[in-house]
Design an enzyme around this catalytic site. Structure first.
Site, PDB file in Angstrom:
ATOM      1  N   CYS A  26      24.514 128.408 -37.984  1.00  0.00           N
ATOM      2  CA  CYS A  26      25.056 129.686 -37.519  1.00  0.00           C
ATOM      3  C   CYS A  26      26.224 130.135 -38.388  1.00  0.00           C
ATOM      4  N   CYS A  56      23.854 133.241 -38.238  1.00  0.00           N
ATOM      5  CA  CYS A  56      24.428 134.369 -37.510  1.00  0.00           C
ATOM      6  C   CYS A  56      25.604 135.042 -38.220  1.00  0.00           C
ATOM      7  N   LYS A 110      24.877 136.638 -41.722  1.00  0.00           N
ATOM      8  CA  LYS A 110      23.864 137.673 -41.468  1.00  0.00           C
ATOM      9  C   LYS A 110      24.494 138.908 -40.837  1.00  0.00           C
ATOM     10  N   SER A 142       9.545 137.817 -38.579  1.00  0.00           N
ATOM     11  CA  SER A 142      10.273 137.624 -37.330  1.00  0.00           C
ATOM     12  C   SER A 142      11.764 137.901 -37.556  1.00  0.00           C
ATOM     13  N   TYR A 143      12.606 137.318 -36.665  1.00  0.00           N
ATOM     14  CA  TYR A 143      14.040 137.560 -36.736  1.00  0.00           C
ATOM     15  C   TYR A 143      14.573 137.522 -38.184  1.00  0.00           C
ATOM     16  N   GLU A 195      15.630 140.866 -40.300  1.00  0.00           N
ATOM     17  CA  GLU A 195      17.081 141.072 -40.434  1.00  0.00           C
ATOM     18  C   GLU A 195      17.492 141.075 -41.904  1.00  0.00           C
ATOM     19  N   SER A 223       0.682 138.629 -39.676  1.00  0.00           N
ATOM     20  CA  SER A 223      -0.062 139.129 -38.510  1.00  0.00           C
ATOM     21  C   SER A 223       0.696 140.283 -37.842  1.00  0.00           C
ATOM     22  N   GLY A 247       9.859 130.803 -40.836  1.00  0.00           N
ATOM     23  CA  GLY A 247      10.163 129.886 -39.743  1.00  0.00           C
ATOM     24  C   GLY A 247      10.919 128.676 -40.256  1.00  0.00           C
ATOM     25  N   HIS A 273      30.486 157.734 -19.867  1.00  0.00           N
ATOM     26  CA  HIS A 273      30.009 158.832 -20.703  1.00  0.00           C
ATOM     27  C   HIS A 273      31.047 159.175 -21.750  1.00  0.00           C
ATOM     28  N   GLU A 327      24.910 153.907 -21.174  1.00  0.00           N
ATOM     29  CA  GLU A 327      24.731 154.625 -19.906  1.00  0.00           C
ATOM     30  C   GLU A 327      23.281 155.071 -19.721  1.00  0.00           C
TER      31      GLU A 327
HETATM   32  P1  FAD Z   1      22.533 123.626 -36.513  1.00  0.00           P
HETATM   33  O1  FAD Z   1      23.536 124.689 -36.325  1.00  0.00           O
HETATM   34  O2  FAD Z   1      21.436 123.886 -37.461  1.00  0.00           O
HETATM   35  O3  FAD Z   1      23.332 122.327 -36.960  1.00  0.00           O
HETATM   36  C1  FAD Z   1      22.723 121.120 -37.327  1.00  0.00           C
HETATM   37  C2  FAD Z   1      23.638 120.352 -38.280  1.00  0.00           C
HETATM   38  O4  FAD Z   1      23.181 119.004 -38.383  1.00  0.00           O
HETATM   39  C3  FAD Z   1      23.623 120.914 -39.684  1.00  0.00           C
HETATM   40  O5  FAD Z   1      24.947 121.067 -40.159  1.00  0.00           O
HETATM   41  C4  FAD Z   1      22.890 119.865 -40.493  1.00  0.00           C
HETATM   42  O6  FAD Z   1      23.292 119.832 -41.848  1.00  0.00           O
HETATM   43  C5  FAD Z   1      23.279 118.598 -39.742  1.00  0.00           C
HETATM   44  N1  FAD Z   1      22.350 117.467 -39.935  1.00  0.00           N
HETATM   45  C6  FAD Z   1      20.991 117.511 -39.966  1.00  0.00           C
HETATM   46  N2  FAD Z   1      20.494 116.249 -40.079  1.00  0.00           N
HETATM   47  C7  FAD Z   1      21.565 115.423 -40.104  1.00  0.00           C
HETATM   48  C8  FAD Z   1      21.700 114.012 -40.178  1.00  0.00           C
HETATM   49  N3  FAD Z   1      20.638 113.213 -40.248  1.00  0.00           N
HETATM   50  N4  FAD Z   1      22.945 113.467 -40.213  1.00  0.00           N
HETATM   51  C9  FAD Z   1      24.044 114.268 -40.155  1.00  0.00           C
HETATM   52  N5  FAD Z   1      23.983 115.609 -40.066  1.00  0.00           N
HETATM   53  C10 FAD Z   1      22.753 116.183 -40.026  1.00  0.00           C
HETATM   54  N6  FAD Z   1      21.296 132.606 -33.442  1.00  0.00           N
HETATM   55  C11 FAD Z   1      21.941 133.511 -32.667  1.00  0.00           C
HETATM   56  O7  FAD Z   1      22.208 133.227 -31.504  1.00  0.00           O
HETATM   57  N7  FAD Z   1      22.301 134.736 -33.157  1.00  0.00           N
HETATM   58  C12 FAD Z   1      22.051 135.106 -34.431  1.00  0.00           C
HETATM   59  O8  FAD Z   1      22.382 136.213 -34.831  1.00  0.00           O
HETATM   60  C13 FAD Z   1      21.388 134.174 -35.270  1.00  0.00           C
HETATM   61  N8  FAD Z   1      21.125 134.488 -36.547  1.00  0.00           N
HETATM   62  C14 FAD Z   1      20.511 133.576 -37.361  1.00  0.00           C
HETATM   63  C15 FAD Z   1      20.248 133.940 -38.674  1.00  0.00           C
HETATM   64  C16 FAD Z   1      19.614 133.047 -39.510  1.00  0.00           C
HETATM   65  C17 FAD Z   1      19.344 133.452 -40.947  1.00  0.00           C
HETATM   66  C18 FAD Z   1      19.230 131.772 -39.029  1.00  0.00           C
HETATM   67  C19 FAD Z   1      18.550 130.785 -39.941  1.00  0.00           C
HETATM   68  C20 FAD Z   1      19.478 131.398 -37.720  1.00  0.00           C
HETATM   69  C21 FAD Z   1      20.124 132.302 -36.865  1.00  0.00           C
HETATM   70  N9  FAD Z   1      20.394 131.996 -35.529  1.00  0.00           N
HETATM   71  C22 FAD Z   1      21.014 132.907 -34.732  1.00  0.00           C
HETATM   72  C23 FAD Z   1      19.996 130.704 -34.957  1.00  0.00           C
HETATM   73  C24 FAD Z   1      21.202 129.719 -34.891  1.00  0.00           C
HETATM   74  O9  FAD Z   1      21.792 129.621 -36.161  1.00  0.00           O
HETATM   75  C25 FAD Z   1      20.719 128.349 -34.427  1.00  0.00           C
HETATM   76  O10 FAD Z   1      20.025 128.503 -33.206  1.00  0.00           O
HETATM   77  C26 FAD Z   1      21.871 127.381 -34.213  1.00  0.00           C
HETATM   78  O11 FAD Z   1      22.627 127.220 -35.377  1.00  0.00           O
HETATM   79  C27 FAD Z   1      21.322 126.019 -33.774  1.00  0.00           C
HETATM   80  O12 FAD Z   1      22.365 125.109 -33.595  1.00  0.00           O
HETATM   81  P2  FAD Z   1      22.096 123.542 -33.638  1.00  0.00           P
HETATM   82  O13 FAD Z   1      23.365 122.903 -33.169  1.00  0.00           O
HETATM   83  O14 FAD Z   1      20.850 123.208 -32.953  1.00  0.00           O
HETATM   84  O15 FAD Z   1      21.836 123.198 -35.170  1.00  0.00           O
HETATM   85  P1  NAP Z   2      10.045 132.397 -36.486  1.00  0.00           P
HETATM   86  O1  NAP Z   2      10.607 133.146 -35.357  1.00  0.00           O
HETATM   87  O2  NAP Z   2       9.424 131.078 -36.266  1.00  0.00           O
HETATM   88  O3  NAP Z   2       8.985 133.365 -37.216  1.00  0.00           O
HETATM   89  C1  NAP Z   2       8.275 132.974 -38.331  1.00  0.00           C
HETATM   90  C2  NAP Z   2       7.642 134.190 -38.979  1.00  0.00           C
HETATM   91  O4  NAP Z   2       6.986 133.799 -40.182  1.00  0.00           O
HETATM   92  C3  NAP Z   2       6.573 134.851 -38.112  1.00  0.00           C
HETATM   93  O5  NAP Z   2       6.579 136.232 -38.365  1.00  0.00           O
HETATM   94  C4  NAP Z   2       5.293 134.200 -38.629  1.00  0.00           C
HETATM   95  O6  NAP Z   2       4.160 135.006 -38.471  1.00  0.00           O
HETATM   96  C5  NAP Z   2       5.599 134.087 -40.094  1.00  0.00           C
HETATM   97  N1  NAP Z   2       4.864 133.005 -40.746  1.00  0.00           N
HETATM   98  C6  NAP Z   2       4.764 131.724 -40.336  1.00  0.00           C
HETATM   99  N2  NAP Z   2       4.055 131.019 -41.224  1.00  0.00           N
HETATM  100  C7  NAP Z   2       3.690 131.875 -42.210  1.00  0.00           C
HETATM  101  C8  NAP Z   2       2.966 131.721 -43.403  1.00  0.00           C
HETATM  102  N3  NAP Z   2       2.464 130.552 -43.758  1.00  0.00           N
HETATM  103  N4  NAP Z   2       2.788 132.806 -44.196  1.00  0.00           N
HETATM  104  C9  NAP Z   2       3.294 134.021 -43.832  1.00  0.00           C
HETATM  105  N5  NAP Z   2       4.012 134.216 -42.698  1.00  0.00           N
HETATM  106  C10 NAP Z   2       4.209 133.149 -41.907  1.00  0.00           C
HETATM  107  O7  NAP Z   2      11.141 132.120 -37.604  1.00  0.00           O
HETATM  108  P2  NAP Z   2      12.475 132.788 -38.085  1.00  0.00           P
HETATM  109  O8  NAP Z   2      12.385 134.266 -38.206  1.00  0.00           O
HETATM  110  O9  NAP Z   2      12.811 131.991 -39.284  1.00  0.00           O
HETATM  111  O10 NAP Z   2      13.512 132.463 -36.938  1.00  0.00           O
HETATM  112  C11 NAP Z   2      13.762 131.121 -36.551  1.00  0.00           C
HETATM  113  C12 NAP Z   2      14.596 131.108 -35.293  1.00  0.00           C
HETATM  114  O11 NAP Z   2      15.949 131.426 -35.620  1.00  0.00           O
HETATM  115  C13 NAP Z   2      14.138 132.149 -34.278  1.00  0.00           C
HETATM  116  O12 NAP Z   2      13.306 131.562 -33.326  1.00  0.00           O
HETATM  117  C14 NAP Z   2      15.412 132.646 -33.658  1.00  0.00           C
HETATM  118  O13 NAP Z   2      15.584 132.098 -32.380  1.00  0.00           O
HETATM  119  C15 NAP Z   2      16.516 132.177 -34.584  1.00  0.00           C
HETATM  120  N6  NAP Z   2      17.166 133.390 -35.120  1.00  0.00           N
HETATM  121  C16 NAP Z   2      17.840 134.200 -34.253  1.00  0.00           C
HETATM  122  C17 NAP Z   2      18.426 135.359 -34.721  1.00  0.00           C
HETATM  123  C18 NAP Z   2      19.158 136.260 -33.768  1.00  0.00           C
HETATM  124  O14 NAP Z   2      19.497 135.833 -32.680  1.00  0.00           O
HETATM  125  N7  NAP Z   2      19.408 137.514 -34.121  1.00  0.00           N
HETATM  126  C19 NAP Z   2      18.326 135.698 -36.050  1.00  0.00           C
HETATM  127  C20 NAP Z   2      17.624 134.857 -36.901  1.00  0.00           C
HETATM  128  C21 NAP Z   2      17.051 133.697 -36.419  1.00  0.00           C
HETATM  129  P3  NAP Z   2       3.106 134.833 -37.248  1.00  0.00           P
HETATM  130  O15 NAP Z   2       3.611 135.715 -36.158  1.00  0.00           O
HETATM  131  O16 NAP Z   2       1.841 135.297 -37.871  1.00  0.00           O
HETATM  132  O17 NAP Z   2       3.096 133.380 -36.878  1.00  0.00           O
END
Ligand code: FAD
Ligand code: NAP
Length: 584
Positions: free
Chosen positions: A156, A161, A164, A298-299, A303, A321, A381, A559, A564
């Site tokens: 994040c 987050c 982004k 997706s997200y 974004e 898809s 993903g 308003h 609203e």
């Molecule tokens: P993480 O935050 O991923 O933390 C895991 C940590 O564990 C990492 O630092 C990793 O390096 C460390 N680690 C992994 N393996 C090991 C190991 N073996 N030993 C030691 N350390 C290790 N969510 C929102 O709510 N709003 C958003 O706007 C949003 N935007 C996003 C945009 C993007 C581009 C992405 C990719 C995600 C976004 N998310 C958003 C999702 C959000 O970032 C995640 O849901 C959240 O960070 C998950 O937290 P976590 O604690 O599960 O793992």
């Molecule tokens: P995701 O939600 O798992 O979506 C993956 C996307 O990639 C889908 O559109 C999927 O299409 C497509 N895809 C998967 N395999 C593919 C392939 N082989 N070739 C082409 N397209 C493929 O993944 P994400 O967008 O990376 O987000 C991951 C998670 O992060 C989300 O679940 C979300 O919770 C979190 N996130 C949150 C925010 C936020 O809160 N604003 C922002 C970013 C991320 P299909 O529909 O066809 O499977």
């Protein structure tokens, strides 16, 4: 719906185990077919009542002890009430979290070791240490295939987050330049507005991230959490091996473990995939990405495509898809439609088959075409980071298909090993979800609480150029559950007042409220417009409290705002009347 039902039923059965200690054991399983479920039940009878919540194909069913089929979840619950009487006194924490997590009387270095210092791991560590636990937290970032690394705080903060949203904000500013002229600023042509400098934006964003990294390290010291910048993997259920950046190996033992390792972007899985970057690299790219292809829909994909385009670069999105799988279909297409109208190109029903370096460009081949791009971003993903965790040595079960960890109330099948955040099977991958899980788990383990996370009814927002926020059911799901006749969909298009002077665009903004006609409860809210996150979260509170449509519309709005519009909505889809808003 099925996934939701399954999860709800599973939670109910897990709670029954807690309410009928020693009398009821819950097994929460997914089977490929009914036959394999019957075989499993027959081979595994217990002298106690055993409730099985099974998900077979599309059915959620409950079974009790001697292979007796009970029907749906409600029937299972009624059976337990009838045969086991009133529930006993709930087990004291920490057993309340799931299966008994019994102290084995051994001495360990730490009460709990947390693997992963992201949103969930940090929240848990601080809370547990504050409650008096002796906590160590490992966080180690494996560089991306392009060599990008970052500091403490997880996805994040570093590559999710935070950067982004900041870059999304930069893109929205570009739009404000257009608007400013209509509001009396400058007489110059739009083109004379300052050009965007990517590297300066990245500099500011990365400076902010570094200050957050530093802040977390300070917090760890202040909260007396031992922070180890080391990669951890299990050697046995109570021992981790740790490796630092120099390759020095050590071991560490603990009474309990929390797995909070999050996930990493999936590679494209086609020849030349190494040429594509991911969101792990994008936010620290030293130069602007140029003409960009974003693969995924997706997200993350939408974004990133949205803000890159908003900063003035040419962007195409390759969609396999549909847009935003899992979200309301109508809203998702509106999100895409707006992006398209603004100039983002969508290459539909396509997947890259090969990437090739041609000069300083990347040539992307797909079914019906090929094209050169400066940058390709894989946003298809994320895979949970569980492959090299040695979970087999600890006995922790991992879902074979996804690599995620199944858990009941964040407790894995090994009672003293917990998991939360993005690594959990079947839960929303969102920062506040991971944080809430961390806080509540700590409270259950170390502060006598029995409160568990409500993973349903979570608000979310997609930060696309026109933001989309929602809570509750999609229209498709509501129709499936309530039937066409059991549901009213109130909707309206609207133009934010702020845009009237400057944009002069059609009513692109839109919202809808889904109402269950049997009790007038609101079952879903969807909003497409500016500041969607700010708008939807407040309604999320009312939604969780069971708001009716009347509660919503008898609330006097503020308003002039866009929020609203939720209180003013009065046209149903059923009426066939135009939802276009006219007047103020
Ligand atoms: P993480 O935050 O991923 O933390 C895991 C940590 O564990 C990492 O630092 C990793 O390096 C460390 N680690 C992994 N393996 C090991 C190991 N073996 N030993 C030691 N350390 C290790 N969510 C929102 O709510 N709003 C958003 O706007 C949003 N935007 C996003 C945009 C993007 C581009 C992405 C990719 C995600 C976004 N998310 C958003 C999702 C959000 O970032 C995640 O849901 C959240 O960070 C998950 O937290 P976590 O604690 O599960 O793992
Ligand atoms: P995701 O939600 O798992 O979506 C993956 C996307 O990639 C889908 O559109 C999927 O299409 C497509 N895809 C998967 N395999 C593919 C392939 N082989 N070739 C082409 N397209 C493929 O993944 P994400 O967008 O990376 O987000 C991951 C998670 O992060 C989300 O679940 C979300 O919770 C979190 N996130 C949150 C925010 C936020 O809160 N604003 C922002 C970013 C991320 P299909 O529909 O066809 O499977």
């Amino acid at each position: 719906m099925i996934q939701r039902d399954f999860q709800k039923t599973a939670n109910v059965f897990a709670a029954l185990e807690h309410l009928y200690p020693g009398k009821f054991v819950a097994d929460i399983c997914e089977f490929d077919n009914e036959q394999s479920l019957r075989k499993w039940i027959a081979s595994d009878l217990l002298p106690l009542f055993k409730g099985t919540v099974a998900k077979i194909d599309d059915l959620v069913v409950t079974w009790v002890d001697d292979s007796r089929y009970l029907g749906d979840a409600q029937a299972g619950l009624a059976f337990v009430r009838e045969h086991l009487g009133a529930p006993g006194k709930a087990l004291a924490a920490p057993q309340a979290a799931g299966k008994p997590d019994v102290d084995d009387g051994q001495t360990y270095e730490f009460d709990v070791v947390v693997i992963g210092g992201g949103s969930g791991g940090l929240a848990f560590s601080k809370r547990a240490a504050r409650a008096g636990a002796n906590v160590a937290m490992l966080d180690f970032v494996k560089p991306s295939p392009h060599g990008t690394k970052w500091g403490l705080g997880g996805t994040c903060v570093n590559v999710g987050c935070i950067p982004k949203k900041l870059m999304h904000t930069a893109a929205l500013m570009q739009e404000s330049f257009h608007a400013a002229k209509s509001y009396g600023f400058g007489q110059e042509d739009y083109n004379s507005w300052p050009k965007h400098e990517w590297s300066r934006m990245v500099g500011s964003v990365q400076d902010h991230i570094k200050s957050l990294n530093f802040g977390y390290r300070v917090q760890m010291r202040e909260e007396k959490v031992k922070y180890l910048n080391k990669l951890g993997s299990f050697l046995d259920p109570h021992t981790l091996q740790t490796v630092d950046s120099k390759g020095v190996k050590e071991t560490i033992t603990a009474r309990r473990f929390l797995i909070a390792v999050g996930g990493r972007p999936k590679p494209l899985g086609c020849p030349g995939e190494e040429l594509a970057i991911s969101s792990d690299d994008l936010f620290s790219l030293p130069e602007a990405p140029g003409k960009t292809l974003v693969v995924g829909a997706s997200y993350v994909a939408l974004e990133c495509a949205g803000f890159i385009h908003g900063l003035g670069l040419e962007v195409a999105v390759m969609v396999r898809s549909i847009l935003l799988r899992g979200f309301d279909r109508d809203m998702s297409e509106r999100v895409g439609g707006y992006m398209e109208r603004k100039g983002v190109r969508f290459i539909r029903e396509a997947q890259p088959q090969k990437l090739e370096k041609v000069g300083d460009k990347i040539r992307v081949f797909w079914g019906t075409g090929s094209e050169d791009f400066d940058t390709v971003i894989a946003a298809i993903g994320r895979d949970p980071d569980t492959k090299h965790l040695g979970l087999d040595k600890a006995g922790v079960i991992v879902d074979g298909k996804t690599g995620k960890i199944p858990a009941v109330n964040e407790q894995t099948n090994v009672p003293h090993i917990y998991a939360l955040g993005d690594v959990l099977l079947g839960k929303p991958e969102l920062t506040p979800v991971a944080i809430q899980a961390g806080k509540l788990l700590s409270d259950r383990l170390y502060s006598g609480s029995s409160e568990t996370v409500d993973y349903d009814r979570v608000c979310t927002t997609v930060f696309t150029p026109l933001e989309y926020g929602c809570v509750g059911w999609t229209e498709e799901h509501a129709k499936e559950v309530l039937g066409e006749d059991g549901l009213d969909v109130y909707h309206t298009n609207f133009l934010p007042l702020e845009w009237t002077v400057s944009h002069g665009e059609p009513n692109d903004c839109y919202l809808k409220v889904l109402v269950d006609l049997s009790n007038q409860k609101v079952v879903g809210m969807h909003y497409l417009g500016p500041n969607a996150g700010e708008v939807i979260l407040g309604y999320g509170v009312a939604f969780r409290l069971g708001m009716t449509f009347k509660d919503l519309t008898s609330t006097i709005g503020i308003h002039p705002t866009t929020t609203e519009e939720f209180t003013l909505v009065n046209i149903t889809k059923r009426s066939g009347k135009s939802p276009e808003k006219t007047g103020c």
